[in-house]
Design an enzyme around this catalytic site. Sequence first.
Site, PDB file in Angstrom:
ATOM      1  N   GLN A   1     -31.834 -38.825  36.469  1.00  0.00           N
ATOM      2  CA  GLN A   1     -31.136 -40.034  36.035  1.00  0.00           C
ATOM      3  C   GLN A   1     -30.371 -39.802  34.738  1.00  0.00           C
ATOM      4  O   GLN A   1     -29.219 -40.245  34.598  1.00  0.00           O
ATOM      5  CB  GLN A   1     -32.154 -41.165  35.863  1.00  0.00           C
ATOM      6  CG  GLN A   1     -32.861 -41.550  37.157  1.00  0.00           C
ATOM      7  CD  GLN A   1     -34.120 -42.377  36.924  1.00  0.00           C
ATOM      8  OE1 GLN A   1     -34.459 -42.709  35.788  1.00  0.00           O
ATOM      9  NE2 GLN A   1     -34.819 -42.704  37.991  1.00  0.00           N
TER      10      GLN A   1
ATOM     11  N   GLY B   1     -38.885 -46.205  39.159  1.00  0.00           N
ATOM     12  CA  GLY B   1     -38.497 -47.599  39.317  1.00  0.00           C
ATOM     13  C   GLY B   1     -37.007 -47.820  39.170  1.00  0.00           C
ATOM     14  O   GLY B   1     -36.530 -48.945  39.319  1.00  0.00           O
ATOM     15  N   TYR B   2     -36.263 -46.737  38.869  1.00  0.00           N
ATOM     16  CA  TYR B   2     -34.815 -46.813  38.721  1.00  0.00           C
ATOM     17  C   TYR B   2     -34.158 -45.812  39.659  1.00  0.00           C
ATOM     18  O   TYR B   2     -34.782 -44.826  40.067  1.00  0.00           O
ATOM     19  CB  TYR B   2     -34.403 -46.510  37.273  1.00  0.00           C
ATOM     20  CG  TYR B   2     -34.877 -47.541  36.280  1.00  0.00           C
ATOM     21  CD1 TYR B   2     -34.027 -48.549  35.836  1.00  0.00           C
ATOM     22  CD2 TYR B   2     -36.184 -47.519  35.794  1.00  0.00           C
ATOM     23  CE1 TYR B   2     -34.466 -49.507  34.924  1.00  0.00           C
ATOM     24  CE2 TYR B   2     -36.633 -48.466  34.887  1.00  0.00           C
ATOM     25  CZ  TYR B   2     -35.765 -49.452  34.453  1.00  0.00           C
ATOM     26  OH  TYR B   2     -36.209 -50.405  33.570  1.00  0.00           O
TER      27      TYR B   2
ATOM     28  N   CYS C   1     -36.367 -36.376  38.667  1.00  0.00           N
ATOM     29  CA  CYS C   1     -36.777 -37.749  38.383  1.00  0.00           C
ATOM     30  C   CYS C   1     -36.003 -38.336  37.194  1.00  0.00           C
ATOM     31  O   CYS C   1     -34.801 -38.554  37.305  1.00  0.00           O
ATOM     32  CB  CYS C   1     -38.289 -37.809  38.199  1.00  0.00           C
ATOM     33  SG  CYS C   1     -38.965 -39.486  38.284  1.00  0.00           S
ATOM     34  N   LEU C   2     -36.646 -38.591  36.059  1.00  0.00           N
ATOM     35  CA  LEU C   2     -35.911 -39.118  34.912  1.00  0.00           C
ATOM     36  C   LEU C   2     -34.822 -38.147  34.488  1.00  0.00           C
ATOM     37  O   LEU C   2     -33.722 -38.558  34.104  1.00  0.00           O
ATOM     38  CB  LEU C   2     -36.854 -39.401  33.739  1.00  0.00           C
ATOM     39  CG  LEU C   2     -36.180 -39.959  32.478  1.00  0.00           C
ATOM     40  CD1 LEU C   2     -35.553 -41.328  32.747  1.00  0.00           C
ATOM     41  CD2 LEU C   2     -37.166 -40.043  31.326  1.00  0.00           C
TER      42      LEU C   2
ATOM     43  N   GLY D   1     -40.020 -45.013  31.987  1.00  0.00           N
ATOM     44  CA  GLY D   1     -39.153 -45.997  31.361  1.00  0.00           C
ATOM     45  C   GLY D   1     -37.745 -46.079  31.915  1.00  0.00           C
ATOM     46  O   GLY D   1     -37.379 -45.425  32.892  1.00  0.00           O
TER      47      GLY D   1
ATOM     48  N   GLY E   1     -40.168 -38.389  33.670  1.00  0.00           N
ATOM     49  CA  GLY E   1     -40.620 -39.170  32.526  1.00  0.00           C
ATOM     50  C   GLY E   1     -40.576 -40.656  32.832  1.00  0.00           C
ATOM     51  O   GLY E   1     -40.114 -41.073  33.897  1.00  0.00           O
TER      52      GLY E   1
ATOM     53  N   GLU F   1     -42.113 -30.402  42.771  1.00  0.00           N
ATOM     54  CA  GLU F   1     -43.265 -29.692  42.204  1.00  0.00           C
ATOM     55  C   GLU F   1     -44.589 -30.341  42.553  1.00  0.00           C
ATOM     56  O   GLU F   1     -45.643 -29.870  42.107  1.00  0.00           O
ATOM     57  CB  GLU F   1     -43.121 -29.617  40.678  1.00  0.00           C
ATOM     58  CG  GLU F   1     -43.640 -30.816  39.903  1.00  0.00           C
ATOM     59  CD  GLU F   1     -42.833 -32.094  40.099  1.00  0.00           C
ATOM     60  OE1 GLU F   1     -43.326 -33.173  39.732  1.00  0.00           O
ATOM     61  OE2 GLU F   1     -41.704 -32.023  40.619  1.00  0.00           O
TER      62      GLU F   1
ATOM     63  N   ASN G   1     -42.120 -41.148  42.151  1.00  0.00           N
ATOM     64  CA  ASN G   1     -42.653 -42.124  41.206  1.00  0.00           C
ATOM     65  C   ASN G   1     -41.523 -42.565  40.295  1.00  0.00           C
ATOM     66  O   ASN G   1     -41.279 -41.970  39.249  1.00  0.00           O
ATOM     67  CB  ASN G   1     -43.785 -41.517  40.381  1.00  0.00           C
ATOM     68  CG  ASN G   1     -44.217 -42.436  39.248  1.00  0.00           C
ATOM     69  OD1 ASN G   1     -43.954 -43.636  39.282  1.00  0.00           O
ATOM     70  ND2 ASN G   1     -44.864 -41.884  38.237  1.00  0.00           N
TER      71      ASN G   1
ATOM     72  N   SER H   1     -45.200 -40.391  33.689  1.00  0.00           N
ATOM     73  CA  SER H   1     -44.185 -41.351  34.140  1.00  0.00           C
ATOM     74  C   SER H   1     -44.741 -42.761  34.305  1.00  0.00           C
ATOM     75  O   SER H   1     -43.975 -43.723  34.414  1.00  0.00           O
ATOM     76  CB  SER H   1     -43.572 -40.890  35.471  1.00  0.00           C
ATOM     77  OG  SER H   1     -42.878 -39.677  35.316  1.00  0.00           O
TER      78      SER H   1
ATOM     79  N   HIS I   1     -40.028 -35.380  43.671  1.00  0.00           N
ATOM     80  CA  HIS I   1     -40.780 -34.357  42.942  1.00  0.00           C
ATOM     81  C   HIS I   1     -41.049 -33.119  43.807  1.00  0.00           C
ATOM     82  O   HIS I   1     -42.046 -33.070  44.531  1.00  0.00           O
ATOM     83  CB  HIS I   1     -42.108 -34.932  42.452  1.00  0.00           C
ATOM     84  CG  HIS I   1     -41.959 -35.913  41.346  1.00  0.00           C
ATOM     85  ND1 HIS I   1     -41.932 -35.557  40.020  1.00  0.00           N
ATOM     86  CD2 HIS I   1     -41.784 -37.263  41.352  1.00  0.00           C
ATOM     87  CE1 HIS I   1     -41.761 -36.626  39.261  1.00  0.00           C
ATOM     88  NE2 HIS I   1     -41.672 -37.670  40.058  1.00  0.00           N
TER      89      HIS I   1
END
Length: 358
Positions: A252, A292-293, A248-249, A223, A221, A335, A290, A48, A333
């Site tokens: 989103q 940023g979005y 996480c990603l 970006g 992940g 995990e 972790n 990530s 997270h």
Amino acid sequence: MDDEKVYICLANGQIFEGRRFGAGGDITGELVFTTGMCGYIETLTDPSYYGQIVMQTFPLIGNYGFIDGDRESDKPYLSAYIVREKCDEPSNFRCDMALDDYLKKHGIIGVYDVDTREITKIIRESGVMNARIVSDPRNVDFEELKKYAVTNAVSSVSTKRPSLVAGESHKFNVVLIDYGKKDNIARELSKRGCNVAVVPHDTKAQDILNLSPDGIMLSNGPGDPQENTECIAELKKLIGKKPIFGICLGHQLLAIAMGGKTVKLKYGHRGVNQPVKELKTGRTYISSQNHGYAVVNEEIEKSGGKVSYINANDGTNEGVDYPDKNAFSVQFHPEACSGPHDTRFLFDRFIEMMGGNK
């Protein structure tokens, strides 16, 4: 090369002098900070962080060296690593190599002996910003630096071919879509009796369904989630077909596929001490994060979801349930290998969605 002067040039024009360790060379990236007091091995190997220069706020890093058994991927994906003080003589019976040796092995630039506290304060006030690490700051084009952006992140870190992680006992078959996964996601599923088929990020929905999985896992992940239009299009075809759990990603992307929206945070949430509040019970858990979005809370109900967790610090979204679609996701997270382990029960919830204990 070691201990030579090196400079961190921020996009706002400020320059900080430090000393070099790890690999040589110059590098540009998005500068972010993480607040973990431990778990730097997991940070170094978390996909990530692709395209980012990672700075640790904890002042001493490397005291237990690098332990190969604790890594989350085969190699580091961050662009560079900044610490206040590095430890050259780690003390741990599991240690495989010193931090400096690990960075050299993988060609990652390191900077130490720099005022990480001051840089962190700048990012907290101004927001995440681009930075360039160089031997000679006179050569930095600050206008060009401002234009840097992390792109094609997921395709750069996702596996290129499918693989299988066998369950410790075989009860369920799970497809894990790899958007930049941490290996411990598959390990947590394996512990619970899941054979885990890890597939590339661009695997077609029909190919996933052809595997007849009992459930589908969406990984973390790097970006901007909105960049992944093809992944989102395939995800739309999977919703409602099988139980889905996103992290996480993956959280989103599921929200966007359901009609929700995401927004970039000022400086993100990165560290192992982020408090999340479960709205159903009012209980607060400490989590590893972790990102940023964030998913926009106000858009969730419009997309048929229900907010399940919020960040106790700033109220941003940390989880969504989609009861009509047999799906749920979280921003944090569960995990997390280095801890905290407060929310690992979410994997048990996923198991229950697939039929519980067979």
